[in-house]
Scaffold this active site. Structure first.
Site, PDB file in Angstrom:
ATOM      1  N   ASP A   1      16.159 -15.529  25.885  1.00  0.00           N
ATOM      2  CA  ASP A   1      14.981 -16.068  25.207  1.00  0.00           C
ATOM      3  C   ASP A   1      15.373 -17.253  24.328  1.00  0.00           C
ATOM      4  OD1 ASP A   1      12.379 -16.300  24.261  1.00  0.00           O
ATOM      5  OD2 ASP A   1      12.668 -14.794  22.687  1.00  0.00           O
TER       6      ASP A   1
ATOM      7  N   LYS B   1      13.767 -20.360  24.754  1.00  0.00           N
ATOM      8  CA  LYS B   1      12.543 -21.167  24.596  1.00  0.00           C
ATOM      9  C   LYS B   1      12.814 -22.665  24.741  1.00  0.00           C
ATOM     10  CE  LYS B   1      10.358 -17.806  21.473  1.00  0.00           C
ATOM     11  NZ  LYS B   1      11.502 -16.901  21.201  1.00  0.00           N
TER      12      LYS B   1
ATOM     13  N   GLN C   1       5.623 -10.534  12.111  1.00  0.00           N
ATOM     14  CA  GLN C   1       4.645 -10.693  13.182  1.00  0.00           C
ATOM     15  C   GLN C   1       3.248 -10.477  12.605  1.00  0.00           C
ATOM     16  OE1 GLN C   1       5.810 -11.512  16.112  1.00  0.00           O
ATOM     17  NE2 GLN C   1       7.862 -10.699  16.301  1.00  0.00           N
TER      18      GLN C   1
END
Length: 243
Positions: free
Chosen positions: A66, A68, A201
């Protein structure tokens, strides 16, 4: 002792090795019973380098890399080719890099895997990070769309570019699944088992609810990695998907 959860449930959960030193990450991943998938993010990759992907795969694990990627098409393609050659089976790029970059990246992961005999990874386009709130998106980036509309637009861009799936918050999964059927993958972070802290989050959901909404796989970090009993926490998440 036999696992109380199915292998299918374990395949759906990707444990994020965020905030760990390389030795910690390798030791942790070796101790969690029934673990199938791990996520290597920017922090761990910068510390350990590509070797950590190989080491985790040598433990029999599947790796979600991950990083990105978000760059011009040639650079994104080169990075994706090398990531695929490492044997990573999920690789992220930013959807807002545009269709040309997404198409180049998709072609590159196929080439990188086939040239080294690795499985062809699924390229995932990141839509809107789960830390974003709508008012900040509008104020700081001058994005007039709401988050749901923005995510839908970027997912469609990715699908048209031939990308294998996207990363989105669990709150957008149901609407995206209605627009994009399997095998288009919907991988979602922002997963918090019942009773755990949401941390940084802001758009979150429990594991069973996210799967029911149409998520393909779930990324879970701190509720498992910071648990006093990581194997137990992982098993609890898997069991919740099995019932």
């Amino acid at each position: 002792m036999a696992s109380s959860f199915s292998a299918e449930s374990a395949e759906r959960i990707i444990v994020a090795l965020d905030g760990m030193a390389p030795d910690q990450a390798l030791a942790f991943s070796a101790q969690v019973q029934g673990l199938r998938w791990v996520k290597v993010g920017l922090e761990l990759f910068v510390q350990a380098g590509p070797e950590v992907v190989i080491q985790l795969r040598n433990q029999g694990l599947r790796v979600f890399l991950d990083l990105k990627f978000h760059d011009i098409p040639t650079t994104m393609a080169g990075a994706c080719l090398r990531a695929a050659a490492l044997g990573a089976e999920l690789i992220t790029v930013h959807a807002c890099a545009g269709s040309e970059a997404l198409q180049a990246a998709q072609a590159a992961v196929v080439e990188g895997a086939q040239s080294t005999g690795q499985p062809v990874p699924t390229l995932l386009a990141v839509t809107v990070l789960t830390s974003w709130e709508e008012h900040r998106l509008q104020r700081e980036l001058a994005v007039e769309q709401g988050i749901a509309e923005r995510v839908s637009q970027l997912a469609l861009l990715a699908a048209k570019a031939g990308v294998g799936g996207c990363v989105c918050s669990p709150l957008e999964v149901a609407s995206l699944r209605a627009q994009h059927r399997e095998p288009f993958a919907l991988v979602t972070p922002g997963i918090r088992p019942q009773g755990t802290s949401v941390g940084d989050q802001v758009r979150v959901m429990t594991p069973p609810a996210a799967i029911e909404a149409g998520a393909s796989q779930l990324v879970i970090g701190r509720p498992i990695t910071q648990s006093e009993n990581p194997s137990g926490a992982f098993a609890q998440c898997c069991t919740a998907l099995s019932t």
